[in-house]
Design an enzyme around this catalytic site. Sequence first.
Site, PDB file in Angstrom:
ATOM      1  NE  ARG A  59     -30.072 -10.345  66.961  1.00 11.03           N
ATOM      2  CZ  ARG A  59     -31.408  -9.858  67.398  1.00 11.03           C
ATOM      3  NH1 ARG A  59     -32.075  -9.496  66.706  1.00 11.03           N
ATOM      4  NH2 ARG A  59     -31.454 -10.215  68.712  1.00 11.03           N
ATOM      5  CE  LYS A 166     -40.922 -20.813  80.241  1.00 14.20           C
ATOM      6  NZ  LYS A 166     -40.761 -19.431  80.618  1.00 14.20           N
ATOM      7  CG  ASP A 195     -40.204 -27.489  82.229  1.00 13.10           C
ATOM      8  OD1 ASP A 195     -39.760 -27.036  83.364  1.00 13.10           O
ATOM      9  OD2 ASP A 195     -41.397 -27.498  82.071  1.00 13.10           O
ATOM     10  CG  HIS A 196     -35.477 -24.094  84.641  1.00  8.90           C
ATOM     11  ND1 HIS A 196     -36.355 -22.987  84.266  1.00  8.90           N
ATOM     12  CD2 HIS A 196     -35.467 -23.541  85.914  1.00  8.90           C
ATOM     13  CE1 HIS A 196     -37.023 -22.195  84.901  1.00  8.90           C
ATOM     14  NE2 HIS A 196     -36.242 -22.501  86.182  1.00  8.90           N
ATOM     15  CE  LYS A 200     -36.555 -24.968  89.718  1.00  3.82           C
ATOM     16  NZ  LYS A 200     -35.594 -23.727  90.068  1.00  3.82           N
ATOM     17  CD  GLU A 234     -41.270 -16.527  89.755  1.00  2.00           C
ATOM     18  OE1 GLU A 234     -40.610 -15.527  89.443  1.00  2.00           O
ATOM     19  OE2 GLU A 234     -41.867 -17.235  88.949  1.00  2.00           O
ATOM     20  CG  ASP A 254     -43.391 -17.237  82.416  1.00  2.00           C
ATOM     21  OD1 ASP A 254     -42.607 -17.265  81.439  1.00  2.00           O
ATOM     22  OD2 ASP A 254     -43.165 -16.860  83.535  1.00  2.00           O
ATOM     23  CG  HIS A 259     -41.726 -24.072  84.757  1.00  7.67           C
ATOM     24  ND1 HIS A 259     -40.607 -24.523  83.851  1.00  7.67           N
ATOM     25  CD2 HIS A 259     -41.474 -22.758  84.648  1.00  7.67           C
ATOM     26  CE1 HIS A 259     -40.035 -23.635  83.168  1.00  7.67           C
ATOM     27  NE2 HIS A 259     -40.362 -22.541  83.931  1.00  7.67           N
ATOM     28  CE  LYS A 360     -43.315 -13.534  86.789  1.00  7.53           C
ATOM     29  NZ  LYS A 360     -41.991 -14.573  86.849  1.00  7.53           N
ATOM     30  CE  LYS A 365     -36.849 -18.335  92.751  1.00  6.51           C
ATOM     31  NZ  LYS A 365     -37.915 -18.498  91.719  1.00  6.51           N
TER      32      LYS A 365
HETATM   33  C1  BG6 Z   1     -39.076 -19.077  84.032  1.00  9.63           C
HETATM   34  C2  BG6 Z   1     -40.132 -17.977  83.740  1.00  9.63           C
HETATM   35  O1  BG6 Z   1     -39.326 -20.127  83.034  1.00  9.63           O
HETATM   36  O2  BG6 Z   1     -38.745 -19.596  85.120  1.00  9.63           O
HETATM   37  C3  BG6 Z   1     -40.136 -16.864  84.844  1.00  9.63           C
HETATM   38  O3  BG6 Z   1     -40.156 -17.507  82.472  1.00  9.63           O
HETATM   39  C4  BG6 Z   1     -39.811 -17.483  86.308  1.00  9.63           C
HETATM   40  O4  BG6 Z   1     -40.972 -16.123  84.899  1.00  9.63           O
HETATM   41  C5  BG6 Z   1     -38.816 -18.371  86.186  1.00  9.63           C
HETATM   42  O5  BG6 Z   1     -39.441 -16.576  86.873  1.00  9.63           O
HETATM   43  C6  BG6 Z   1     -38.693 -19.137  87.596  1.00  9.63           C
HETATM   44  O6  BG6 Z   1     -37.737 -20.081  87.785  1.00  9.63           O
HETATM   45  P1  BG6 Z   1     -37.161 -20.534  89.030  1.00  9.63           P
HETATM   46  O7  BG6 Z   1     -36.074 -21.589  88.726  1.00  9.63           O
HETATM   47  O8  BG6 Z   1     -36.320 -19.322  89.485  1.00  9.63           O
HETATM   48  O9  BG6 Z   1     -38.081 -20.928  89.803  1.00  9.63           O
END
Ligand code: BG6
Length: 510
Positions: A59, A166, A195-196, A200, A234, A254, A259, A360, A365
């Site tokens: 935008r 997402k 879905d990242h 991995k 995390e 989330d 995931h 969280k 992590k």
């Molecule tokens: C995202 C979530 O999809 O994945 C976040 O919305 C989360 O809340 C993140 O922190 C974690 O991804 P990664 O790859 O850092 O484990």
Amino acid sequence: MITNPFREETISKQLAEPCTIVIFGATGDLTHRKLVPALYNIAQDGDLPHGTRIVGFARRDKSDEQFRDELAEMNAKVSRQGHDEKVWEKFASNIFYHQSTFDDADGYASLASKLTELEDENGGAGNRLFYLSSAPEFFDDILVHLKGAGLNENRDDKWARVIVEKPFGKDLATAQHLNEVLSTTFHEADTYRIDHYLGKETAQNIMVLRFANAIFEPLWNNRFIDHVQVTCSEDLGMEGGRGGYYDTAGALRDMVQNHLLQLISLMAMEPPVDLSADGVRDAKVNVLRALRPMASPEDVGKNVVRAQYTEGSVNGEKVPGYREEDRVNPESLTEAYVALRLHIDNWRWEGVPFYLRMGKRLPKKSTEISIHFKKAPNVLFNKLHVDSRENVLVIRIQPDEGNSLRMVSKIPGANMRMESVKMDFRYSTSFGKASPEAYERLLLDAMSGDATLFARRDEVETAWKFIDEIEHAWHQSVTPPPMAEYEAGSWGPTEADALLAQDGHLWRRL
Ligand code: BG6
């Protein structure tokens, strides 16, 4: 040096094809922190097909130059392989900016002309990859207008594909609605729900570990496995204004709906008939279909713990409680932690509990799957003190990617004393180079037309169906299960420990 005969073995894949990647929501965090650095790193590796270009659609008003400079600044901070000015310059000369609101049909008509112009002037294959990374409330508008401008259509041998970021809906109804709009705009084969976690390396290695080794699969069932734990912890909280989104979602929507259920599907699925996108996704969706439903609020109360953190300290720093975080409702009923006991009601997994936890503001992590095998018959060494007789196979998704197998071993010496020891495989030492970022792999896959690592419509909807029952018990039942608390920087609420203790188990110490 020992050579590994499998190292060179690759399954031939289609090559990524040049295309114009149009990113909706181009001024957002994801574009700056993940998408553009991923494409830059692909370019630095020499894998970005010649003629690929990026058009940012957003935008705010800005020039190509301004857009490139902003991207460069972030790339220099976050790029996996650093920022080489020479590589960047060449890469950035193929980045353009297109200003429009998401609901303005003219903005899409001018986008269509711009794409044709760029393709005519600079060549390139005419393929187009649309990346929906705006706020999700704009997805409908974007899809409808792409269709209105005829940008959704495959032309001759030129393809048009869409990647959807997402959150893919916030419940089953909204996911179904989005799927409907998508299905009237793009073919399912051209739709890539990202879905990242599936990108991995370690998630991809789950299939290799299971099906390229002969020793695990015979044990991979309820005769030998006692239970499975999946932990995603995390240390971050709601930094960077994230509280606004997070407070409308919560840990279950989330991370678990997508995931973690994807990781469980890979871990628990039957061997797929082949490695085609549908072969793998058919096998995964069957796991989701077999999840035992949480049919009542009592079921949810018995099997799920939700919690919020109170103030505490993480990595030596004092941090506020969840309800005191920026952009979080001070009376919020959104969970920042969830622990679940799941059952997969099929032949392989009958009677094996799967415990999941995600939170969280935990101490660090870390994401891992641990497979806890049944104990050896307790007849020969039963009088000796042993740490634990459990064999545990740990799949470390991140960080310190790798696998380890815990077994009992004799402590050297005249006496028969035993201790638990670990066999360890680490990516960093075995392969000596950093793994590509998940987005690098997934973008290349979408450019080559390989949807294996993307979620299919039925997977997303089946996962939501399961999650909706829990959300319903929390937010719509007359006797909602309570919200527990844990101090920020601790390993979660005592209620989550009690969930495992009921079955005689403990969460793994990470
Ligand atoms: C995202 C979530 O999809 O994945 C976040 O919305 C989360 O809340 C993140 O922190 C974690 O991804 P990664 O790859 O850092 O484990």
